[in-house]
Design an enzyme around this catalytic site. Structure first.
Site, PDB file in Angstrom:
ATOM      1  N   ARG A 131       9.506 -26.814 -49.010  1.00  0.00           N
ATOM      2  CA  ARG A 131       8.537 -27.546 -48.147  1.00  0.00           C
ATOM      3  C   ARG A 131       9.130 -27.942 -46.794  1.00  0.00           C
ATOM      4  NH1 ARG A 131       7.372 -29.895 -53.124  1.00  0.00           N
ATOM      5  NH2 ARG A 131       5.512 -28.961 -54.031  1.00  0.00           N
ATOM      6  N   LYS A 153       6.182 -22.082 -32.975  1.00  0.00           N
ATOM      7  CA  LYS A 153       5.287 -21.150 -33.671  1.00  0.00           C
ATOM      8  C   LYS A 153       6.155 -20.227 -34.520  1.00  0.00           C
ATOM      9  CE  LYS A 153       1.214 -20.828 -30.739  1.00  0.00           C
ATOM     10  NZ  LYS A 153       0.395 -19.943 -29.893  1.00  0.00           N
ATOM     11  N   GLU A 195       7.029 -11.481 -20.273  1.00  0.00           N
ATOM     12  CA  GLU A 195       6.725 -12.889 -20.577  1.00  0.00           C
ATOM     13  C   GLU A 195       7.193 -13.801 -19.437  1.00  0.00           C
ATOM     14  OE1 GLU A 195       4.959 -14.029 -23.069  1.00  0.00           O
ATOM     15  OE2 GLU A 195       5.061 -12.564 -24.690  1.00  0.00           O
ATOM     16  N   LYS A 237       7.250 -23.708 -20.407  1.00  0.00           N
ATOM     17  CA  LYS A 237       6.777 -23.684 -21.790  1.00  0.00           C
ATOM     18  C   LYS A 237       6.980 -25.052 -22.439  1.00  0.00           C
ATOM     19  CE  LYS A 237       6.235 -21.406 -26.033  1.00  0.00           C
ATOM     20  NZ  LYS A 237       6.271 -20.201 -26.811  1.00  0.00           N
ATOM     21  N   GLU A 247      -1.831 -26.288 -29.863  1.00  0.00           N
ATOM     22  CA  GLU A 247      -2.759 -25.380 -29.175  1.00  0.00           C
ATOM     23  C   GLU A 247      -4.225 -25.765 -29.350  1.00  0.00           C
ATOM     24  OE1 GLU A 247      -1.452 -21.275 -29.009  1.00  0.00           O
ATOM     25  OE2 GLU A 247      -3.525 -20.628 -28.831  1.00  0.00           O
ATOM     26  N   ARG A 251      -2.120 -25.089 -24.265  1.00  0.00           N
ATOM     27  CA  ARG A 251      -1.139 -24.126 -24.764  1.00  0.00           C
ATOM     28  C   ARG A 251      -1.686 -22.708 -24.787  1.00  0.00           C
ATOM     29  NH1 ARG A 251       3.417 -24.710 -29.533  1.00  0.00           N
ATOM     30  NH2 ARG A 251       4.175 -22.574 -29.348  1.00  0.00           N
ATOM     31  N   ASN A 255      -1.109 -17.575 -23.633  1.00  0.00           N
ATOM     32  CA  ASN A 255      -1.617 -16.289 -24.129  1.00  0.00           C
ATOM     33  C   ASN A 255      -2.170 -15.412 -23.014  1.00  0.00           C
ATOM     34  OD1 ASN A 255      -1.011 -17.011 -26.780  1.00  0.00           O
ATOM     35  ND2 ASN A 255      -2.945 -18.114 -26.989  1.00  0.00           N
ATOM     36  N   HIS A 258      -2.360 -11.689 -23.432  1.00  0.00           N
ATOM     37  CA  HIS A 258      -2.145 -11.353 -24.844  1.00  0.00           C
ATOM     38  C   HIS A 258      -3.394 -10.810 -25.535  1.00  0.00           C
ATOM     39  CE1 HIS A 258       1.605 -13.394 -24.146  1.00  0.00           C
ATOM     40  NE2 HIS A 258       2.000 -13.208 -25.385  1.00  0.00           N
ATOM     41  N   HIS A 262      -2.471  -7.582 -27.207  1.00  0.00           N
ATOM     42  CA  HIS A 262      -2.460  -7.404 -28.667  1.00  0.00           C
ATOM     43  C   HIS A 262      -3.341  -6.226 -29.077  1.00  0.00           C
ATOM     44  CE1 HIS A 262      -0.974 -11.708 -29.891  1.00  0.00           C
ATOM     45  NE2 HIS A 262       0.000 -10.910 -29.519  1.00  0.00           N
ATOM     46  N   HIS A 276       6.020  -5.303 -27.044  1.00  0.00           N
ATOM     47  CA  HIS A 276       5.153  -6.484 -26.897  1.00  0.00           C
ATOM     48  C   HIS A 276       5.022  -6.938 -25.434  1.00  0.00           C
ATOM     49  CE1 HIS A 276       3.165 -10.271 -27.670  1.00  0.00           C
ATOM     50  NE2 HIS A 276       4.142 -10.904 -27.033  1.00  0.00           N
TER      51      HIS A 276
HETATM   52  N1  GLY Z   1       3.781 -17.522 -27.398  1.00  0.00           N
HETATM   53  C1  GLY Z   1       2.726 -18.413 -27.171  1.00  0.00           C
HETATM   54  C2  GLY Z   1       2.990 -19.798 -27.656  1.00  0.00           C
HETATM   55  O1  GLY Z   1       4.083 -20.099 -28.065  1.00  0.00           O
HETATM   56  O2  GLY Z   1       2.102 -20.607 -27.640  1.00  0.00           O
END
Ligand code: GLY
Length: 379
Positions: A131, A153, A195, A237, A247, A251, A255, A258, A262, A276
């Site tokens: 956990r 993330k 990025e 960031k 998010e 946040r 993206n 993306h 994607h 990517h």
């Molecule tokens: N890579 C996008 C984020 O971390 O929100």
């Protein structure tokens, strides 16, 4: 005696300020050699469990081991195969079962030592083991240093889409050693650059301008410029994550590029036809194209972005992707698998100008279709 360039450079420290756990990002050369000193304050026992990939292990695991041993920190490591295929259930199971076999306790520390795949997988393994076990990110690719290692993330891919399984689990520390970037092949470095340039496009026109001037020498190896670009990216960031960790709003700006990216990655089977960050860079150009067609940004913005990507020797539009691609409707249906879909609507990150992006949930899909159809016709 003159110090070699790298050891003369100071370590930069940034903080990600979150209500439940703030942590530092350290950026600089020689961090693997100092890993024992940097990591031991976080340890309750003098041992760590490292998840890495075979490529990174061959190149850098000994340096990490030596750095840790300098402060008597013992390391045990599992190297998984390198590549996006690793980011799925089978390798996650392998990693978690290995950690259990090693008798990792809740007070132990897991280390994610690799690029974005390892960072996401190891972070997720740490999140679900007992956990939640603490972990530290030591990102070894530019992409991981500026994006995936920061912000908590973690996760794996589903066979139905990228990053669909995961959890928020913040690291205790991020160590971005710029020396390890010297072993990246240029295409991987430039993929990470996709990025970096995204940060300029989404929120800092001055940084985009700096990259237009300094991006090529940074890619060629200028370490001071690399540190500056990684620092600025992480700073942006960290600020966004501190304001919107889970998010719910801002946040999502991260993206940018993306949604298109994607879909292109899915269309190319997550293979080396399109990395990517290459998908993100092409996706950013398409997002600006869409913004321009919707009358939101200046006509010059998409071409300025493409001109910079060309200067960097990067893919800039769909014509640069080898092999077959689906038609516009096929790409739109791949976008529908994205995490950013709510009530069946695809959220797009659009822009009023370079450096001023925003989230839009109600985009006229006929315009998206027209942008994609025209881009495909250029192939
Ligand atoms: N890579 C996008 C984020 O971390 O929100």
């Amino acid at each position: 005696m003159l110090l070699p360039e790298s050891s003369a450079m100071p370590i930069e420290t940034l903080s990600v300020d979150l209500p439940e756990c703030s942590y530092d990002i350290k950026i600089g050369p020689g961090l693997l050699a100092q890993s024992g000193a940097l990591i031991s304050p976080f340890l309750k026992q003098q041992r760590v469990f490292v998840l890495t990939d075979e490529t990174v292990a061959d190149l850098h695991l000994d340096a990490l081991r030596q750095g840790l041993l300098a402060r008597n920190v013992q390391m045990t490591a599992l190297a998984l195969p390198a590549g996006e295929q690793t980011k799925g259930w089978p390798e996650l199971e392998k990693a978690v079962e290995w950690l259990i076999e090693q008798r990792v306790e809740r007070s132990d520390m897991v280390i994610a030592f690799g690029g974005g795949v390892i960072g996401d997988l190891a972070g997720f393994a740490a999140a679900i083991l007992r956990r939640g076990v603490e972990f530290i990110q030591i990102p070894t690719s530019l992409l991981a240093q500026v994006d995936s290692s920061v912000g908590g993330k973690t996760g794996i891919n589903s066979v139905q889409g990228k990053n669909l399984i995961g959890a928020f689990h913040q690291p205790q520390l991020v160590l971005a050693d710029v020396d390890v970037l010297n072993t990246l092949d240029p295409r991987q470095f430039l993929s990470g650059y996709g990025e970096v340039v995204k940060y300029g496009m989404l929120g800092d026109a001055g940084f985009f301008k700096w990259l237009e001037k300094n991006g090529p020498s940074m890619a060629a190896g200028d370490q001071a410029k690399r540190i500056h670009a990684i620092r600025r990216s992480c700073e942006m960031k960290a600020g966004i994550v501190a304001r919107d960790e889970k998010e719910h709003g801002e946040r999502a700006l991260l993206n940018l590029g993306h949604t298109f990216g994607h879909a292109l990655e899915a269309a190319t089977g997550y293979s080396d036809r399109l990395l990517h960050g290459e998908g993100v860079a092409i996706g950013c150009a398409l997002a600006f194209e869409l913004s321009q067609r919707l009358g939101l940004c200046a006509q010059e913005d998409p071409s300025r972005i493409r001109a910079h990507l060309t200067d960097m020797g990067m893919k800039k539009d769909m014509a640069d992707i080898a092999g077959e691609l689906p038609d516009a409707d096929g790409l739109i249906s791949l976008m529908g698998q994205d995490k950013k879909v709510t009530d069946g609507k695809i959220a797009f990150i659009l822009a009023r100008s370079i450096g001023d992006a925003f989230v839009e949930k109600n985009v006229d899909m006929a315009v998206v279709r027209a942008v994609l159809t025209d881009a495909l016709a250029e192939r």
